[in-house]
Structures are given as C-alpha cells and as structure tokens.
Design an enzyme around this catalytic site. Structure first.
Site, PDB file in Angstrom:
ATOM      1  N   ASP A 477       0.233  -0.964  -0.039  1.00 21.10           N
ATOM      2  CA  ASP A 477      -0.268  -0.081   0.004  1.00 21.10           C
ATOM      3  C   ASP A 477       1.420   1.331   0.193  1.00 21.10           C
ATOM      4  OD1 ASP A 477      -2.062   1.255  -0.045  1.00 21.10           O
ATOM      5  OD2 ASP A 477      -3.372  -0.003   2.221  1.00 21.10           O
ATOM      6  N   ASP A 547     -10.773   1.239  -3.064  1.00 23.54           N
ATOM      7  CA  ASP A 547     -11.165   1.666  -2.108  1.00 23.54           C
ATOM      8  C   ASP A 547     -13.071   1.154  -2.071  1.00 23.54           C
ATOM      9  OD1 ASP A 547      -8.519   1.125  -0.225  1.00 23.54           O
ATOM     10  OD2 ASP A 547      -8.549   2.822   0.720  1.00 23.54           O
TER      11      ASP A 547
HETATM   12  C1  GLA Z   1      -5.638   2.030   2.345  1.00 25.50           C
HETATM   13  C2  GLA Z   1      -6.319   0.800   1.996  1.00 25.50           C
HETATM   14  C3  GLA Z   1      -7.342  -0.182   2.094  1.00 25.50           C
HETATM   15  C4  GLA Z   1      -6.990  -0.338   3.680  1.00 25.50           C
HETATM   16  C5  GLA Z   1      -6.401   0.438   4.105  1.00 25.50           C
HETATM   17  C6  GLA Z   1      -5.847  -0.068   5.944  1.00 25.50           C
HETATM   18  O1  GLA Z   1      -6.560   2.595   2.469  1.00 25.50           O
HETATM   19  O2  GLA Z   1      -6.690   1.348   0.335  1.00 25.50           O
HETATM   20  O3  GLA Z   1      -7.594  -1.431   1.850  1.00 25.50           O
HETATM   21  O4  GLA Z   1      -5.951  -1.215   3.588  1.00 25.50           O
HETATM   22  O5  GLA Z   1      -5.375   1.698   3.867  1.00 25.50           O
HETATM   23  O6  GLA Z   1      -4.935   1.101   6.658  1.00 25.50           O
END
Ligand code: GLA
Length: 742
Positions: A477, A547
């Site tokens: 990420d 997301d």
């Molecule tokens: C980001 C990612 C999510 C999740 C969060 C965790 O927003 O896109 O899928 O992994 O971080 O903090």
C-alpha cells in the site's frame, strides 16, 4: 513483422501488417516524422510523405535559401526548443553553466532482435519483438541521444523510450526528457482519459481537442487517483467498436505529463514523459539517463480494439512470467471485517469460516505490527504486535495454512509514522527538511526511498517476514502523496532528482522481492487505485482497484480502468452492506456479478453471514473458480457504458470463441419497463451456435439481434438476484455447441 531501413534516403519503416511507423533524417540531420497509423505497404522511398509547405507570414526558416524548411511546421520525432520550433519540446538539456539549443543530429542506427531491458525501470519485454535504435549526437553538448522503438509481432503496438549519455568531460543538466513525442498532422481527435479521486478512480472523461495546450499530469509522487497515465486520441466518428483510435500509456508510477499542444496550423503534438516541473537531473561524464517507456497503440476497431491491444500486451509482455498462466487465489481480506480490531482467534475463525466457503487465502490487512490500533502510529516498525498476536506471525500463518488457506499480509513499506521507533532511530529517513514544517497525510510521513540504505532496510524486514510466515501474497500500500519533496541525503543541486530517484527506489525493492520470491503474489495499492499503472503491473500483476467496493460505483471504476488495463489486473471484492463507502445496499448477487470481472475476493466478515448468504457465497466462489481462466485469458468487450445511462453491460469471450461471460447491470429499476429488451453482444463467432439460458442461438443472432434480457429481472432461469427493485444484475454464461441449428 519488419523494420525496413532505406540507408540511401535515411528512412525507417517499422511495420507488422497492423501498424506502420515511418520517419526519416531531415536535411538538417534531425529526425522528421512521416507517418503513424494503419499499416502501409512498404515502398523503397517514402520521401513523398514529407510535406514541405511554405508557411505564410513571418516564419523563421533554418536555411536562408530555403523558406520551406521551417521546423515550426515540420513534423519531428523528438523536437527541441529554440530553433524555430516554438512548441513545447521533447528535450531540454544544457551544460551546467551554459545555455544551448539542443541539436541532436543523426549518427547511426542498429536493429536488435528482442527488446533490451530498461535499466532499473519496469517496461514491456519480449524476445519475439524487434527494436530499432537511432543514435543522435549533439557535438557541443558531447551527448548521445538514443531513441528506442520496439515493434511486436501480431500486436498493433509500438513502444518508445529515450536514452541520453554524456560522453564528454563536462556535467550536463537535463531539464526535460520525454519518453516519446508524436507530431500528428491534424487535431481532429477527442482527448479521452481517466480521471477521478479517492473512491471514484478512473472515470472516463472526453473533450474535443482544441487549439492550445491540454494535458493530464501528476505532481504527487504517484501516478495518482486523479489522472491515470493513459490517454486516447480517438477520431470523432470512432466508437467503442469501430473507427480510429490512438492509445498511449506511460509505464511509470510517479510524476508524469501527457500533453497535446495544438498549434495555429491545427497540428497536434503529443509529448509523454516525466513531468518536467521541478525535475532536473545532473548527468556527469559517462553517465546515462533512461526515460521510462511509452506504449503506443493504434486501433481501427474503436476504443475497445485499443483496450484489447493493451490488455494483450500487458498479459503477455508486461506482468511477471509466473502470473501469466497461474490462477490467482480467491482471497478474503479482513480490512472491512475488523479494521484494526482483531486478534489471533478472530483471524483464525475468519479463515476457517472462509475456507468452508471455498475461499483460498486470508489477507491480514493493516494493524498487525508495532502498536497500530488506528492510523496514527507504527508505520516503519515492521515487527508483529504481540498484544494482538501473542503467538507471533509464524503461528498465525501456520494456523491459517492448517485451515486450508494461504496467507497474505499488508505492508506500507514507503511510510513512517512520526511516533514510530524507526523515526526515533532515524529521524533523517523521512522525506522533507528536518527543521522545516512537514505536512502529514493520514498522520504519516514518507520514507526517503531515494536512499538505497533505506530500501535495503525494508528489503531485510520484508524478506525476513516472507520467509518466516511462508507468505503467499503481499498487499503493498501507499496511502499518501508526497509533500515537501526533499531528501536529506541529496546535494542541494540534486533535489530535482528526488521524485525519480524515489520511484527508482520503489522499483528496486519490488525487483529484489519479486525476483527472490517469485511465488509471492503482489497486489499494489495506493489508498485504493492511486497507483494503478503499467509500471506497477510489471512487478505486481494485480492492483487494488479502489477502496470503494460499492457495486454501483465499481461499474464506473472498473469500466474506466478497462480502457487500459486487463480484467485480471483489477482487484475486485464483494463487501458487506450497507457499503462502507456509500452506505448503499445492493444485493449480494450484484456485488458478486460486478466483482467477477476482476481478481475476485471478499472483504467482509464471514462469521456474520446468514446461512442463506453462506450458501449463495459458496455458489459464487465455485462459479468464479470455473470462470477465472476465462477472465484471465479472454477478450473483453464493453457493451453499455455506466457513464451514458442507467445500464452497464460488458462481456469476456474466450480466445477460441467457445465460451463467453456477459455481465448486465441496471442501477435503478424502471416501472413497467420494456418487455422485449435485447442486448447485442460482441466478439462471438458468427457461425458458432451458443447455448445460453437453455436456448441455442447462432453467434450472428446474438451479435445482431442480441441476448434477450429478462423483464426487470424476474429471476427465471438465470443466476439472478432474489431481490427485485434497484441495483439488479445478471450474469449469462454462453457455451458453444456442435448442435446444427439449420
Ligand atoms: C488503504 C487501502 C485499504 C486498506 C487501508 C488500511 O486505504 O486502500 O484497502 O488496506 O489502507 O489502512
């Protein structure tokens, strides 16, 4: 496929029967562009394609005795500024303390079988390709510029990049070095690109190309949620399935620009490369700078033809070898199920419960390390939190494996929390000046990946955990963009190199991990789809698309993403309702019917499902297992756009046209709606008979007349929702049969 060289006229023609790309050496020694588009038959001389047109008015011409040789109107391959061409250039380079108009003139060429790797950069590859390298020299700068052109057999694709080498004794400064420039003879195009923001990435945007400069770009240190490094120029009469389209994709994950400048003669100059704003690269004697690669696609079969060419290229010539043919596991991610609130029992129970549904891997998301109970701490402290997982990661991994599941982990390697142990020990490792204000994003700072020792540190941490846990998957990420771009290690005159050095650091960590652990599947992520680009796909064959897991929003996001990227690169999961991003309640079937067209998974708590839901999910998982090869290898067709109406439809057809999967989605219900609505399909074999919904049709009937759609989804004879009302959808599976219907 061929690269034709006419040495006498100094002309070059790359062609493979699908596209032709033709250029030559102009009389001043610079490269002039002649043609790019649908394949032309080869001729020994293409000089007649050069249009010398004496411009009226006060143009500046290069030679006093030749008013027709005006760089302002000549189409060029890699233009510079300051020489009578007043448009924005592809290159700007100078000696450290002198100004100069770059004058790179033709020196020589070479033809290579295959495609050389781009040092330190992701790029397409292929032994079956051929590469033409043109070497140009600027004697004053003592610099060599190599323009690299690769053509692939059976694909309407040409890739380009440029390499600059300092062969002299003085330092050079690069201010701009594009991956490619392309001078098009007219401006009759629609500028089509993908724009958005967090949770609504890659919406399709279109505008008419007009006089002036139009561009998309990122200055965020990531390719960004906001503009994807993808651009299509389509002819106004081109549609999804017919007409001419040029598609461009930049294989890069940081600051970029894709710009079209339309001049006063209605000619259009495209430039694609690292964003020149803030960029400055010192090139010491003997050093070389390599630009990232530009992928160029020509399609005479509309936008969909362009997308299919990109998809095929990325499937066959970009993603890691291993993942071309291997199924990716159906995963369950605990993020929306637990957020930061979990312990070993909870995770093991989720794994066991998911395993019973046929799911194949548990991904433990954020919160397993340091003291991370919310997003304010611990990034950089990559050791397990024994409060949550007292038996450690190894024990957890083993229990997950014992439950019949693979184990995957979330990392955010590029980040550091200001209150972390890592920051206490290495305050200078964060990006930005130590004594100046540093802007936080999601409560965190960014690690200075331009520094190799920091990349080494992360490599040690991550490789240790991979070995310790028998890890199968990493979600990598990157949750904030970069501000105060400054490295405490770089000299003040090198700070313009920071962003590119940073992403080279990211690529080098990916390179080391993926080559040492080829069995570990990487999924890239940046707050969802903030770094969904071809650069990342070279290492991580799938990307967390957004997301936003709401099925209705996903129609737009996945539809837009498919313009450039293959289905099997899009992480797409079924999540709980009400949806955590939109609070919308869509049927479980519609959530799955949308998520099937990607790398499938779940993002919910299986322990809170009803028995009925569990049965439905078992069916979904089994169905996807049957279909995932088709999703991986099939040709994708967009049928109805979510950007134009209430309905979306798309389909994927196996390469041999023996089977197909169609997704049809209707966002809002309509009262007393059409009774005989049909959906014309694409990509089938006209002569093959297909079974669908208990009936048999010829392919031509399905493409000309269409598939009969149910009336407001009454649910008869198909995999449909039990609910009626809004947000309904259907999946149709078509299988060819030998039955003779005549
Ligand atoms: C980001 C990612 C999510 C999740 C969060 C965790 O927003 O896109 O899928 O992994 O971080 O903090």
């Amino acid at each position: 496929m061929h690269i034709y060289i006419n040495q006498e006229n100094q002309q070059f023609h790359l062609t493979n029967g699908q596209v032709s790309y033709i250029f030559h050496v102009m009389k001043n020694g610079q490269l002039g562009h002649l043609y790019y588009g649908k394949a032309l038959r080869h001729r020994s001389d293409f000089s007649h394609l050069q249009v010398y047109d004496v411009p009226t008015g006060a143009s500046c011409h290069v030679y006093a005795d030749d008013p027709s040789f005006v760089l302002e109107t000549l189409r060029q391959e890699y233009p510079a500024y300051g020489n009578s061409d007043f448009r924005e250039p592809a290159i700007s380079v100078r000696k450290e303390n002198e100004s100069h108009v770059p004058t790179f003139t033709y020196d020589s060429f070479s033809v290579l079988e295959g495609k050389p790797r781009l040092l330190g950069l992701p790029a397409t590859y292929g032994n079956e390709a051929s590469t033409l390298q043109i070497l140009l020299k600027d004697e004053f700068l003592q610099a060599e510029l190599t323009l690299n052109y690769t053509i692939f057999p059976d694909k309407p694709v040409i890739t380009r990049s440029a390499t600059l080498r300092n062969y002299g004794g003085e330092n050079l400064v690069i201010e701009r070095l594009m991956g490619a420039a392309l001078d098009l003879p007219d401006k009759d195009f629609i500028f089509t690109h993908l724009a958005g923001a967090w949770a609504r990435e890659r919406h399709v945007k279109e505008r008419v190309l007009e006089t002036g400069i139009q561009s998309i770009s990122s200055l965020r240190g990531a390719s960004s949620h906001h503009h994807n490094p993808f651009l299509a120029l389509r002819r106004p009469n081109a549609t999804e399935h017919s007409g001419e389209v040029y598609g461009f994709n930049f294989v890069y994950s940081s600051n970029f620009i894709m710009q079209v400048e339309v001049d006063h003669y209605d000619m259009a100059r495209l430039t694609v490369g690292i964003h020149p704003f803030g960029f400055q690269w010192g090139l010491a004697p003997k050093e070389t700078f390599q630009t990232p690669e530009v992928v160029m696609v020509y399609s005479d079969q509309g936008l969909n033809g362009m997308s299919q060419a990109l998809h095929q290229l990325y499937r066959e010539n970009l993603i890691p070898e291993r993942w071309k043919s291997e199924d990716r596991p159906i995963l369950i991610n605990n993020w929306e199920a637990t957020y930061f609130d979990f312990d070993e029992d909870k995770l093991v129970n989720i794994a066991k419960s998911a395993s019973e549904l046929g799911i194949e891997m548990l991904v433990l998301d954020d919160g397993w390390f340091g003291k991370r109970n919310d997003d304010t701490s611990s990034l950089g402290d990559w050791h397990v939190d024994f409060n949550k997982l007292p038996n450690g990661l190894e024990s957890l991994a083993k229990k997950i494996n014992d439950a019949g599941m693979k184990f995957g982990l979330w990392f955010e390697p590029e980040m550091i929390s200001p209150n972390s142990e890592l920051f206490k020990n290495h305050p200078d490792w964060a990006v930005g000046m130590a004594d100046q204000h540093r802007t936080l994003g999601r409560n965190q700072l960014v690690l200075d990946f331009s520094r190799p020792e920091i990349v080494d540190y992360l490599y040690e941490k991550m490789s240790g955990i991979i070995k310790q846990t028998n890890l199968s998957y990493i979600k990598w990420d990157m949750n904030r963009n970069i501000t105060e771009p400054f490295s405490q290690k770089l000299a003040s005159n090198q700070q313009g190199e920071f962003f590119h050095r940073y992403i080279l650091g990211v690529y080098s960590l990916y390179e080391r991990l993926t080559s040492e652990f080829p069995h570990v599947l990487f999924e890239s992520c940046a707050g969802g789809g903030g770094r969904f680009d071809a650069g990342m796909l070279y290492y991580a064959p799938q990307t967390w698309t957004s997301d936003n897991t709401d099925a209705v929003e996903r129609l737009k996001i996945q539809y837009g993403t498919s313009f450039a990227y293959p289905l099997y690169s899009m992480g797409s999961h079924v999540s709980a309702v009400p949806n955590h991003q939109t609070y919308r309640e869509t049927p479980l079937s519609t959530r799955a019917n949308t998520a099937y067209f990607g790398t499938f998974g779940y993002e919910l708590d299986p322990l809170s499902l009803t028995e009925e839901e569990r049965e439905e999910i078992k069916g979904q998982v089994a169905f996807y297992k049957e279909q995932r090869r088709l999703i991986r290898e099939g040709h994708f067709y967009r049928l109805l756009s979510p950007f134009s109406g209430n309905e979306t439809a798309w389909m994927v057809v196996s390469p041999d046209q023996s089977e197909a999967l169609v997704g049809y989605y209707k966002v809002l219900a309509t009262p007393n709606s059409r009774k005989q609505q049909t959906l014309p399909l694409s990509g089938l074999s006209a002569d093959k008979a297909y079974e669908v919904n208990g009936r048999t049709y010829y392919g031509d009937e399905l493409m000309q007349v269409g598939l009969q759609l149910p009336t407001e989804f009454n649910g008869v004879n198909m995999r449909s929702s039990k609910r009626r009302g809004d947000f309904q959808s259907n999946i149709f599976y078509l299988k060819s049969t030998d039955e003779n219907l005549d």
